[in-house]
Design an enzyme around this catalytic site. Structure first.
Site, PDB file in Angstrom:
ATOM      1  N   ARG A  45      36.998  15.649  42.759  1.00 23.06           N
ATOM      2  CA  ARG A  45      35.598  15.210  42.719  1.00 23.06           C
ATOM      3  C   ARG A  45      35.127  15.328  41.275  1.00 23.06           C
ATOM      4  O   ARG A  45      35.830  15.848  40.412  1.00 23.06           O
ATOM      5  CB  ARG A  45      34.713  15.958  43.737  1.00 23.06           C
ATOM      6  CG  ARG A  45      35.022  17.387  44.045  1.00 23.06           C
ATOM      7  CD  ARG A  45      34.902  18.340  42.905  1.00 23.06           C
ATOM      8  NE  ARG A  45      33.628  18.245  42.228  1.00 23.06           N
ATOM      9  CZ  ARG A  45      33.377  18.688  41.018  1.00 23.06           C
ATOM     10  NH1 ARG A  45      34.333  19.286  40.299  1.00 23.06           N
ATOM     11  NH2 ARG A  45      32.208  18.556  40.457  1.00 23.06           N
ATOM     12  N   GLY A  46      33.886  14.846  41.030  1.00 21.34           N
ATOM     13  CA  GLY A  46      33.396  14.773  39.651  1.00 21.34           C
ATOM     14  C   GLY A  46      33.663  13.367  39.138  1.00 21.34           C
ATOM     15  O   GLY A  46      34.784  12.853  39.267  1.00 21.34           O
ATOM     16  N   ALA A  47      32.625  12.752  38.558  1.00 18.58           N
ATOM     17  CA  ALA A  47      32.690  11.315  38.248  1.00 18.58           C
ATOM     18  C   ALA A  47      33.918  10.911  37.412  1.00 18.58           C
ATOM     19  O   ALA A  47      34.680  10.017  37.808  1.00 18.58           O
ATOM     20  CB  ALA A  47      31.391  10.884  37.577  1.00 18.58           C
ATOM     21  N   ARG A  85      33.655   6.538  47.619  1.00 19.93           N
ATOM     22  CA  ARG A  85      32.391   7.221  47.323  1.00 19.93           C
ATOM     23  C   ARG A  85      31.501   6.254  46.535  1.00 19.93           C
ATOM     24  O   ARG A  85      31.981   5.596  45.612  1.00 19.93           O
ATOM     25  CB  ARG A  85      32.628   8.510  46.520  1.00 19.93           C
ATOM     26  CG  ARG A  85      33.452   9.554  47.301  1.00 19.93           C
ATOM     27  CD  ARG A  85      33.422  10.915  46.631  1.00 19.93           C
ATOM     28  NE  ARG A  85      32.133  11.545  46.765  1.00 19.93           N
ATOM     29  CZ  ARG A  85      31.779  12.657  46.106  1.00 19.93           C
ATOM     30  NH1 ARG A  85      32.621  13.219  45.260  1.00 19.93           N
ATOM     31  NH2 ARG A  85      30.588  13.195  46.288  1.00 19.93           N
ATOM     32  N   GLN A 194      29.879  23.699  44.334  1.00 19.30           N
ATOM     33  CA  GLN A 194      30.697  23.407  43.144  1.00 19.30           C
ATOM     34  C   GLN A 194      30.426  24.410  42.018  1.00 19.30           C
ATOM     35  O   GLN A 194      31.322  24.732  41.244  1.00 19.30           O
ATOM     36  CB  GLN A 194      30.402  21.991  42.626  1.00 19.30           C
ATOM     37  CG  GLN A 194      30.931  20.861  43.492  1.00 19.30           C
ATOM     38  CD  GLN A 194      29.883  20.366  44.455  1.00 19.30           C
ATOM     39  OE1 GLN A 194      29.000  21.107  44.889  1.00 19.30           O
ATOM     40  NE2 GLN A 194      29.968  19.101  44.828  1.00 19.30           N
ATOM     41  N   ASP A 235      26.627  11.276  37.279  1.00 18.35           N
ATOM     42  CA  ASP A 235      27.487  10.368  38.061  1.00 18.35           C
ATOM     43  C   ASP A 235      27.215   8.907  37.747  1.00 18.35           C
ATOM     44  O   ASP A 235      28.089   8.056  37.897  1.00 18.35           O
ATOM     45  CB  ASP A 235      27.302  10.632  39.554  1.00 18.35           C
ATOM     46  CG  ASP A 235      27.931  11.969  39.906  1.00 18.35           C
ATOM     47  OD1 ASP A 235      27.255  12.996  39.743  1.00 18.35           O
ATOM     48  OD2 ASP A 235      29.121  11.974  40.266  1.00 18.35           O
ATOM     49  N   ASN A 245      22.814  12.628  39.422  1.00 16.58           N
ATOM     50  CA  ASN A 245      23.773  13.744  39.352  1.00 16.58           C
ATOM     51  C   ASN A 245      23.644  14.537  40.651  1.00 16.58           C
ATOM     52  O   ASN A 245      22.839  14.205  41.528  1.00 16.58           O
ATOM     53  CB  ASN A 245      23.489  14.616  38.115  1.00 16.58           C
ATOM     54  CG  ASN A 245      24.611  15.619  37.856  1.00 16.58           C
ATOM     55  OD1 ASN A 245      25.787  15.256  37.863  1.00 16.58           O
ATOM     56  ND2 ASN A 245      24.274  16.871  37.641  1.00 16.58           N
ATOM     57  N   LYS A 246      24.431  15.562  40.768  1.00 17.70           N
ATOM     58  CA  LYS A 246      24.483  16.375  41.987  1.00 17.70           C
ATOM     59  C   LYS A 246      23.100  16.766  42.495  1.00 17.70           C
ATOM     60  O   LYS A 246      22.214  17.100  41.697  1.00 17.70           O
ATOM     61  CB  LYS A 246      25.328  17.611  41.680  1.00 17.70           C
ATOM     62  CG  LYS A 246      25.493  18.602  42.801  1.00 17.70           C
ATOM     63  CD  LYS A 246      25.991  17.986  44.096  1.00 17.70           C
ATOM     64  CE  LYS A 246      27.239  17.135  43.945  1.00 17.70           C
ATOM     65  NZ  LYS A 246      27.494  16.289  45.141  1.00 17.70           N
TER      66      LYS A 246
HETATM   67  O1  MRU Z   1      30.062  15.442  44.657  1.00 19.03           O
HETATM   68  P1  MRU Z   1      30.742  15.735  43.351  1.00 19.03           P
HETATM   69  O2  MRU Z   1      31.286  17.127  43.266  1.00 19.03           O
HETATM   70  O3  MRU Z   1      31.762  14.688  43.000  1.00 19.03           O
HETATM   71  O4  MRU Z   1      29.573  15.638  42.281  1.00 19.03           O
HETATM   72  C1  MRU Z   1      29.872  15.919  40.948  1.00 19.03           C
HETATM   73  C2  MRU Z   1      28.703  15.896  40.064  1.00 19.03           C
HETATM   74  O5  MRU Z   1      27.590  15.601  40.457  1.00 19.03           O
HETATM   75  C3  MRU Z   1      28.955  16.143  38.597  1.00 19.03           C
HETATM   76  O6  MRU Z   1      27.892  16.819  38.006  1.00 19.03           O
HETATM   77  C4  MRU Z   1      29.153  14.783  37.898  1.00 19.03           C
HETATM   78  O7  MRU Z   1      30.125  14.039  38.552  1.00 19.03           O
HETATM   79  C5  MRU Z   1      29.540  14.936  36.476  1.00 19.03           C
HETATM   80  S1  MRU Z   1      31.175  15.547  36.325  1.00 19.03           S
HETATM   81  C6  MRU Z   1      31.635  15.569  34.715  1.00 19.03           C
END
Ligand code: MRU
Length: 344
Positions: A45-47, A85, A194, A235, A245-246
């Site tokens: 996970r993470g963009a 996603r 996270q 994201d 973002n999250k």
């Molecule tokens: O649902 P996730 O864990 O994929 O969400 C991740 C985030 O929101 C991060 O902050 C974002 O992707 C930036 S990662 C460098």
């Protein structure tokens, strides 16, 4: 620094982020369906990390697609990966990059085996570039952090969320490497945790001082003057600088403004979506109810509870002090500064 994702002769290897920090387990995806599943179920996970995984998913899919139906099978592969996603634009950016490569190779008259080889090389390149991009972003961002500052972050925008080094945590790593002894406040980031599970684990590996807070403590701690800056990842960033973002990032940004704390967003240019005028147009993923009703498999709400579980929120640009990219730092008005950075 942990290897989040790797291309190996056996398949695409990823650390399973669902079970960290308790277990350090690696999963090998042997085909594109397994890569798509890993993205959907948050093994990875993470963009930016999702972008790397998608590129590798396309490459492994191409190795297994038949010669007879190559084009149609590649369509299915790309649309399956794109359907995993909806919010992080890096996923679509990576798939598009791979599709453009196929088109360019075809225009050159390349054979299918040459196309497959080029796709593998490109996927490995996406990963290698991502690490370099994060290091450049880190160098730009580190200059913004006051000496010895305590920096709050939300979610995990670290090595685990990228090809390596991290975006928000890359800024923190770069500050530490340049001799600035910053310390981190990590918000736990309900419901998937996270912050607690991944950010704390990752920073501990690098011996960067980190303190864990529950999400609802952020305002109290800022009001007490204990936060020098907030740095988060993104994201998707719209043309006007609105930042998806999250979930919970928006609350942190509002609290930061209220308390006079600078709020920085660190993200690669591939996270910009200049086709969207504002953040209102960013699709927000809604995830399963049991992520909210259960903690580590144990119910924390009555059976049958009605649940909302948006995985992301959008922070309006007026709360964002600056956006740190690998090409430099964008400041308001973002419509101009982001366009200029993207073109540079
Ligand atoms: O649902 P996730 O864990 O994929 O969400 C991740 C985030 O929101 C991060 O902050 C974002 O992707 C930036 S990662 C460098």
């Amino acid at each position: 620094m942990v290897n989040t994702i790797e291309w190996t002769p056996e398949g695409v290897v990823m650390i399973d982020q669902r079970v960290l920090p308790g277990e350090e387990t690696f999963i090998t995806c042997k085909n594109y369906e397994e890569v798509a599943d890993a993205i959907r179920t948050m093994v990875i996970r993470g963009a930016p990390a999702i972008g790397c995984a998608a590129a590798m998913g396309v490459a492994i899919g191409a190795l297994q697609a038949s010669d007879e139906n190559f084009d149609a099978e590649m369509e299915t592969i790309c649309s399956t990966l794109a359907g995993t996603r909806p919010t992080a634009v890096n996923l679509f950016w990576a798939i598009d990059r791979m599709q453009r490569l196929i088109a360019a190779k075809k225009a050159e008259g390349a054979s299918l085996s040459e196309i497959r080889e080029a796709l593998t090389a490109e996927a490995e390149q996406v990963l290698a570039e991502d690490i370099e991009i994060n290091k450049a972003m880190g160098r730009h961002g580190a200059t913004l952090l006051p000496q010895g500052a305590t920096v709050m972050t939300h979610c995990n925008a670290g090595a685990l969320a990228t090809g390596g080094y991290g975006t928000a945590l890359g800024v923190i790593r770069a500050a530490v490497e340049s001799g600035n002894p910053v310390a981190v406040l990590a918000n736990e980031t309900r419901p998937f945790l996270q912050g607690a599970r991944l950010t704390v684990w990752e920073l501990q590996q690098d011996e960067i001082p980190v303190t864990l807070l529950t999400d609802n403590m952020a305002g109290h701690v800022m009001k007490a003057g204990k936060v020098g800056a907030v740095v988060v990842g993104a994201d998707r960033i719209a043309a006007n600088g609105d930042v998806a973002n999250k979930i919970g990032t928006y609350s942190v940004a509002v609290l930061a403004k209220e308390n006079g704390v600078p709020f920085y967003v660190a993200a690669p240019i591939s996270t910009l979506d200049l086709t969207l005028e504002s953040g209102d147009l960013i699709p927000i993923e809604e995830r399963a109810a049991d992520e909210v009703t259960h903690l580590a498999g144990k119910a924390v709400a009555p059976v049958g509870t009605t649940v909302m579980n948006p995985a992301f929120d959008v922070t309006p640009n007026r709360y964002v002090t600056a956006i740190i990219t690998e090409k430099g730092v964008a400041r308001p008005p973002f419509v101009e500064s982001l366009k200029a950075l993207a073109k540079s």
